[in-house]
Motif scaffolding. Structure first.
Motif, PDB file in Angstrom:
ATOM      1  N   PRO A 139       0.772  -1.319   0.148  1.00 49.06           N
ATOM      2  CA  PRO A 139       0.017   0.020   0.120  1.00 49.06           C
ATOM      3  C   PRO A 139       0.886   1.144   0.192  1.00 49.06           C
ATOM      4  O   PRO A 139       0.477   2.156  -0.594  1.00 49.06           O
ATOM      5  N   MET A 140       1.819   1.377   0.666  1.00 50.46           N
ATOM      6  CA  MET A 140       2.863   2.455   0.746  1.00 50.46           C
ATOM      7  C   MET A 140       3.432   2.674  -0.780  1.00 50.46           C
ATOM      8  O   MET A 140       3.432   3.737  -1.117  1.00 50.46           O
ATOM      9  N   LEU A 141       4.058   1.595  -1.223  1.00 48.62           N
ATOM     10  CA  LEU A 141       4.488   1.813  -2.773  1.00 48.62           C
ATOM     11  C   LEU A 141       3.316   2.380  -3.700  1.00 48.62           C
ATOM     12  O   LEU A 141       3.665   3.185  -4.241  1.00 48.62           O
ATOM     13  N   SER A 142       2.096   2.034  -3.580  1.00 45.08           N
ATOM     14  CA  SER A 142       0.996   2.461  -4.309  1.00 45.08           C
ATOM     15  C   SER A 142       0.859   3.962  -4.045  1.00 45.08           C
ATOM     16  O   SER A 142       0.664   4.587  -4.944  1.00 45.08           O
ATOM     17  N   GLN A 143       0.885   4.220  -2.588  1.00 37.06           N
ATOM     18  CA  GLN A 143       0.602   5.615  -2.323  1.00 37.06           C
ATOM     19  C   GLN A 143       1.637   6.666  -2.984  1.00 37.06           C
ATOM     20  O   GLN A 143       1.481   7.716  -3.590  1.00 37.06           O
ATOM     21  N   VAL A 144       3.214   5.986  -2.923  1.00 38.25           N
ATOM     22  CA  VAL A 144       4.009   6.737  -3.418  1.00 38.25           C
ATOM     23  C   VAL A 144       3.802   6.740  -4.993  1.00 38.25           C
ATOM     24  O   VAL A 144       4.257   7.992  -5.566  1.00 38.25           O
ATOM     25  N   MET A 145       3.572   5.895  -5.683  1.00 36.27           N
ATOM     26  CA  MET A 145       3.597   5.734  -7.277  1.00 36.27           C
ATOM     27  C   MET A 145       2.443   6.616  -7.552  1.00 36.27           C
ATOM     28  O   MET A 145       2.462   7.496  -8.884  1.00 36.27           O
ATOM     29  N   SER A 146       1.418   6.800  -6.782  1.00 32.22           N
ATOM     30  CA  SER A 146       0.126   7.216  -7.428  1.00 32.22           C
ATOM     31  C   SER A 146       0.330   9.214  -7.033  1.00 32.22           C
ATOM     32  O   SER A 146      -0.270   9.800  -7.369  1.00 32.22           O
ATOM     33  N   GLY A 147       1.351   9.270  -6.019  1.00 30.20           N
ATOM     34  CA  GLY A 147       1.425  10.551  -5.668  1.00 30.20           C
ATOM     35  C   GLY A 147       0.634  11.023  -4.513  1.00 30.20           C
ATOM     36  O   GLY A 147       0.711  12.128  -4.004  1.00 30.20           O
ATOM     37  N   ARG A 148       0.081   9.893  -3.908  1.00 28.72           N
ATOM     38  CA  ARG A 148      -0.737  10.455  -2.724  1.00 28.72           C
ATOM     39  C   ARG A 148       0.283  10.788  -1.507  1.00 28.72           C
ATOM     40  O   ARG A 148       0.058  11.146  -0.437  1.00 28.72           O
ATOM     41  N   ARG A 149       1.604  10.058  -1.787  1.00 31.85           N
ATOM     42  CA  ARG A 149       2.658  10.494  -0.808  1.00 31.85           C
ATOM     43  C   ARG A 149       3.938  10.848  -1.494  1.00 31.85           C
ATOM     44  O   ARG A 149       4.028  10.449  -2.829  1.00 31.85           O
ATOM     45  N   ALA A 150       4.422  11.755  -1.175  1.00 31.66           N
ATOM     46  CA  ALA A 150       5.508  12.550  -1.864  1.00 31.66           C
ATOM     47  C   ALA A 150       6.773  12.039  -1.943  1.00 31.66           C
ATOM     48  O   ALA A 150       7.445  11.621  -2.994  1.00 31.66           O
ATOM     49  N   LYS A 151       7.222  11.132  -0.819  1.00 34.49           N
ATOM     50  CA  LYS A 151       8.611  10.635  -0.649  1.00 34.49           C
ATOM     51  C   LYS A 151       8.547   9.262   0.044  1.00 34.49           C
ATOM     52  O   LYS A 151       7.611   9.046   0.573  1.00 34.49           O
ATOM     53  N   ILE A 152       9.786   8.677  -0.385  1.00 38.28           N
ATOM     54  CA  ILE A 152      10.141   7.411   0.440  1.00 38.28           C
ATOM     55  C   ILE A 152      10.738   7.844   1.430  1.00 38.28           C
ATOM     56  O   ILE A 152      11.848   8.488   1.143  1.00 38.28           O
ATOM     57  N   GLY A 153      10.320   7.473   2.692  1.00 40.37           N
ATOM     58  CA  GLY A 153      10.841   8.142   3.836  1.00 40.37           C
ATOM     59  C   GLY A 153      12.099   7.238   4.365  1.00 40.37           C
ATOM     60  O   GLY A 153      13.008   7.883   5.070  1.00 40.37           O
ATOM     61  N   ASN A 154      12.191   5.897   4.190  1.00 37.27           N
ATOM     62  CA  ASN A 154      13.349   5.168   4.524  1.00 37.27           C
ATOM     63  C   ASN A 154      14.425   5.029   3.339  1.00 37.27           C
ATOM     64  O   ASN A 154      14.255   4.659   2.226  1.00 37.27           O
ATOM     65  N   PRO A 155      15.677   5.813   3.912  1.00 37.86           N
ATOM     66  CA  PRO A 155      16.760   5.669   3.056  1.00 37.86           C
ATOM     67  C   PRO A 155      17.087   4.447   2.314  1.00 37.86           C
ATOM     68  O   PRO A 155      17.394   4.189   1.296  1.00 37.86           O
ATOM     69  N   SER A 156      16.820   3.240   3.050  1.00 35.31           N
ATOM     70  CA  SER A 156      17.312   1.960   2.650  1.00 35.31           C
ATOM     71  C   SER A 156      16.658   1.629   1.595  1.00 35.31           C
ATOM     72  O   SER A 156      16.736   0.811   0.603  1.00 35.31           O
ATOM     73  N   VAL A 157      15.194   2.055   1.420  1.00 38.72           N
ATOM     74  CA  VAL A 157      14.181   1.664   0.602  1.00 38.72           C
ATOM     75  C   VAL A 157      14.579   2.210  -0.721  1.00 38.72           C
ATOM     76  O   VAL A 157      14.810   1.744  -1.700  1.00 38.72           O
ATOM     77  N   LEU A 158      14.973   3.611  -0.620  1.00 43.38           N
ATOM     78  CA  LEU A 158      15.539   4.187  -1.876  1.00 43.38           C
ATOM     79  C   LEU A 158      16.921   3.713  -2.378  1.00 43.38           C
ATOM     80  O   LEU A 158      16.648   3.563  -3.533  1.00 43.38           O
ATOM     81  N   ALA A 159      17.719   3.563  -1.445  1.00 42.68           N
ATOM     82  CA  ALA A 159      18.878   2.699  -1.788  1.00 42.68           C
ATOM     83  C   ALA A 159      18.486   1.473  -2.525  1.00 42.68           C
ATOM     84  O   ALA A 159      19.161   1.101  -3.729  1.00 42.68           O
TER      85      ALA A 159
END
Length: 159
Positions: free
Chosen positions: A49-69
């Motif tokens: 669900p968090m990935l879906s929210q980030v993809m759709s723009g309902r959330r602006a950022k990935i808060g966990n740096p390890s996920v972004l990495a």
């Protein structure tokens, strides 16, 4: 702010922070690795669900740096010959390697807007050498390394 305005704002922020909307980047990975969004979320270490929210723009950022990495690691693995071959075993191994990783985030791992990176590199050269030095170095390199000479000339032209 109404929902559509929030989504538009978040997508613009993603462009600034990540170079493009995260939905575009994630969709490319889903296609490249032939996995579902839920599977990709598991590999990244984020809930579906968090990935879906980030993809759709309902959330602006990935808060966990390890996920972004891990996202960046997957993007880089797509460029390797093994993964680019599309062989299922290679795709699966790449996904497992990233899922099992314990990445740390450094500045050189973060995606950079190419225009901003160019300007930063030119500015660094300009701080390192005088206009005269950059011009002379460009002249010396011009015959054998014209592209590098052009970079030095562009750095010298900064004001």
């Amino acid at each position: 702010m109404e929902d559509q305005k929030i989504v538009q704002r978040n997508l613009e922020l993603q462009k600034q922070w990540y170079g493009e909307p995260l939905g575009d980047r994630v969709r490319r990975l889903v296609v490249a690795f032939d996995v579902s969004q839920a599977n990709l979320a598991d590999v990244l270490g984020i809930s579906a669900p968090m990935l879906s929210q980030v993809m759709s723009g309902r959330r602006a950022k990935i808060g966990n740096p390890s996920v972004l990495a891990r996202l960046i690691m997957l993007e880089r693995k797509v460029l390797t010959p093994e993964v680019a071959s599309g062989r299922k075993e290679a795709l699966q191994k790449a996904l497992e390697d990233v899922r099992d990783s314990k990445p740390t985030v450094s500045r050189d791992m973060l995606p950079v807007d190419p225009g901003r990176a160019d300007r930063a590199a030119l500015a660094m050269l300009r701080r390192t050498a005088t206009v005269e030095e950059l011009t002379e170095a460009a002249r010396l390199l011009d015959g054998r390394f014209p592209a590098l000479a052009e970079v030095l000339r562009r750095a010298g032209a900064l004001t």
